[in-house]
Write a protein that holds these residues in place. Structure first.
Motif, short mmCIF file in Angstrom:
data_model
loop_
_atom_site.label_atom_id
_atom_site.label_comp_id
_atom_site.label_asym_id
_atom_site.label_seq_id
_atom_site.Cartn_x
_atom_site.Cartn_y
_atom_site.Cartn_z
N ASP A 1 -8.43 -10.67 -3.56
CA ASP A 1 -8.05 -12.05 -3.18
C ASP A 1 -8.53 -12.37 -1.77
O ASP A 1 -9.06 -13.45 -1.51
N ALA A 2 -8.30 -11.41 -0.84
CA ALA A 2 -8.71 -11.65 0.55
C ALA A 2 -10.22 -11.87 0.63
O ALA A 2 -10.68 -12.82 1.28
N LEU A 3 -10.98 -11.02 -0.06
CA LEU A 3 -12.44 -11.16 -0.03
C LEU A 3 -12.86 -12.51 -0.61
O LEU A 3 -13.77 -13.18 -0.09
N ALA A 4 -12.18 -12.92 -1.69
CA ALA A 4 -12.51 -14.22 -2.32
C ALA A 4 -12.26 -15.38 -1.36
O ALA A 4 -12.93 -16.42 -1.45
N GLU A 5 -11.30 -15.18 -0.47
CA GLU A 5 -11.00 -16.23 0.53
C GLU A 5 -11.87 -16.08 1.77
O GLU A 5 -11.64 -16.75 2.78
N GLY A 6 -12.81 -15.15 1.72
CA GLY A 6 -13.72 -14.97 2.86
C GLY A 6 -13.11 -14.21 4.01
O GLY A 6 -13.54 -14.31 5.15
N GLN A 7 -12.07 -13.41 3.69
CA GLN A 7 -11.34 -12.70 4.73
C GLN A 7 -11.52 -11.19 4.58
O GLN A 7 -11.30 -10.64 3.50
N SER A 8 -11.91 -10.52 5.67
CA SER A 8 -11.90 -9.06 5.68
C SER A 8 -10.51 -8.59 6.10
O SER A 8 -9.76 -9.35 6.73
N GLY A 9 -10.18 -7.35 5.82
CA GLY A 9 -8.88 -6.82 6.25
C GLY A 9 -8.53 -5.57 5.46
O GLY A 9 -9.38 -5.03 4.74
N TRP A 10 -7.32 -5.10 5.65
CA TRP A 10 -6.86 -3.96 4.84
C TRP A 10 -5.48 -4.27 4.30
O TRP A 10 -4.72 -5.05 4.89
N THR A 11 -5.16 -3.70 3.17
CA THR A 11 -3.90 -4.00 2.50
C THR A 11 -2.87 -2.98 2.95
O THR A 11 -3.09 -1.77 2.87
N ALA A 12 -1.73 -3.48 3.43
CA ALA A 12 -0.67 -2.58 3.91
C ALA A 12 0.62 -2.94 3.20
O ALA A 12 0.82 -4.10 2.79
N LEU A 13 1.47 -1.95 3.04
CA LEU A 13 2.82 -2.23 2.52
C LEU A 13 3.75 -2.35 3.72
O LEU A 13 3.91 -1.41 4.50
N ARG A 14 4.34 -3.54 3.88
CA ARG A 14 5.23 -3.80 5.02
C ARG A 14 6.53 -4.35 4.47
O ARG A 14 6.53 -5.37 3.81
N GLU A 15 7.62 -3.65 4.79
CA GLU A 15 8.94 -4.04 4.29
C GLU A 15 8.88 -4.33 2.79
O GLU A 15 9.43 -5.33 2.30
#
Ligand code: F6P
Length: 309
Positions: free
Chosen positions: A270-284
């Motif tokens: 989803d992030a890549l489709a929105e043109g966003q780089s990043g990493w997926t983290a589990l938070r709370e």
């Protein structure tokens, strides 16, 4: 058309194959092409990639390890220009990196070079700072629980002092969670200095209660063999030592690892489709996409709860 290259990097972890499948399924749903890169960053530098289709990826999803292979490439920082060339050659414009903290730090170098990258945390050690979970940890814990249960079977029949060594590198997340779950008498982790007086007292209490004691120790504890020998000497008991070793890194991924693989993969694509780089983290308890790299700081071991599953 988007062409996504997916790779697994660093120590393999159960759930990596499930993540490859989930990334492939999410990408194909968007009509993207998917390439599987062999042996992590080593294959990425060389442009060594094969087309991946969803049915093929699904076939491997239930196995431990990673069918793409993985690798460690310590001089990756110097090879980033080669990666940019290789991606151009194979026609890939986005990358998904599935791996531990070091691999995700490598992913950040690619982002800096202008590549769109999404990272998914995967390491049985569960030590990626900034995420409550990394793929493979739950499976590794289940393997540890199974082995601890078996040690108890024999310990109850022929009582002595038992020690079980887990993987975990220089962290104690696996050992701590395992010790809590299986009711170990003594926990030894690299994050805390070994207190032999306290360990002897705890082991003695176990022996007094049921004629045996169980010690769970992480592999990163300095001088573990010597300290265990000293502990056994203090109790005047023979010690039986079992090492889980790399057997703990294999095995069928648990349902939790498969669920998390899908959740991380969906968020990454989803992030890549929105043109966003990043990493997926589990938070709370929620999957979120954060900027690469994960914090460099060592993930602190919770003291003494909660269990890190
Ligand atoms: O991937 C993490 C890990 O499995 C650690 O628990 C362990 O110490 C290390 O990798 C082993 O690495 P290698 O397979 O390179 O010996």
């Amino acid at each position: 058309m988007t062409r996504l290259a997916v790779l697994t990097s660093g120590g393999d972890a159960p759930g990596m194959n499930a993540a490859i499948w989930a990334v492939t399924a999410a990408a194909r749903q968007r009509g993207w092409d998917v390439l599987g890169v062999r042996e992590g960053y080593i294959g990425l530098v060389a442009g060594d990639a094969v087309p991946v289709d969803e049915p093929e990826a699904l076939r491997f999803a239930r196995y431990g390890g990673t069918w793409l292979g993985t690798g460690r490439l310590p001089d990756f920082a110097d090879r980033v220009p080669d990666v940019v060339d290789a991606l151009r050659r194979i026609g890939a414009d986005t990358v998904v990196v599935i791996g531990g903290g070091g691999s995700l730090a490598g992913a950040a170098l690619l982002v800096r070079a202008g590549v769109m990258v999404a990272g998914i945390p995967a390491t049985i050690d569960n030590d990626v700072a900034g995420s409550e979970y990394a793929l493979g940890h739950d499976t590794a814990l289940n393997t540890g629980v199974m082995m601890a249960d078996r040690i108890r079977d024999t310990a109850e029949a022929l009582p002595r002092l038992f020690a079980l060594e887990t993987l975990g590198g220089d962290t104690g997340f696996i050992a701590q969670s395992l010790a809590l779950m299986c009711g170990a008498d003594v926990l030894l982790v690299p994050e805390r200095p070994v207190d032999l007086d306290q360990a002897a007292e705890q082991a003695r209490a176990g022996v007094a209660a049921r004629r045996y004691a169980l010690i769970v120790a992480s592999e990163g504890v300095p001088d573990l063999d010597r300290r265990l020998a000293e502990l056994a000497g203090r109790l005047g008991t023979r010690l039986r030592f079992s090492r889980l070793g790399h057997a703990q890194r294999g095995g069928t991924p648990t349902a939790r690892d498969r669920v998390m693989a899908r959740a991380f993969a969906a968020a990454a694509v989803d992030a890549l489709a929105e043109g966003q780089s990043g990493w997926t983290a589990l938070r709370e308890g929620r999957v979120t996409v954060l900027p690469l790299p994960p914090p460099a700081a060592v993930r602190p071991l919770p003291d003494p709860e909660p269990i890190s599953v």
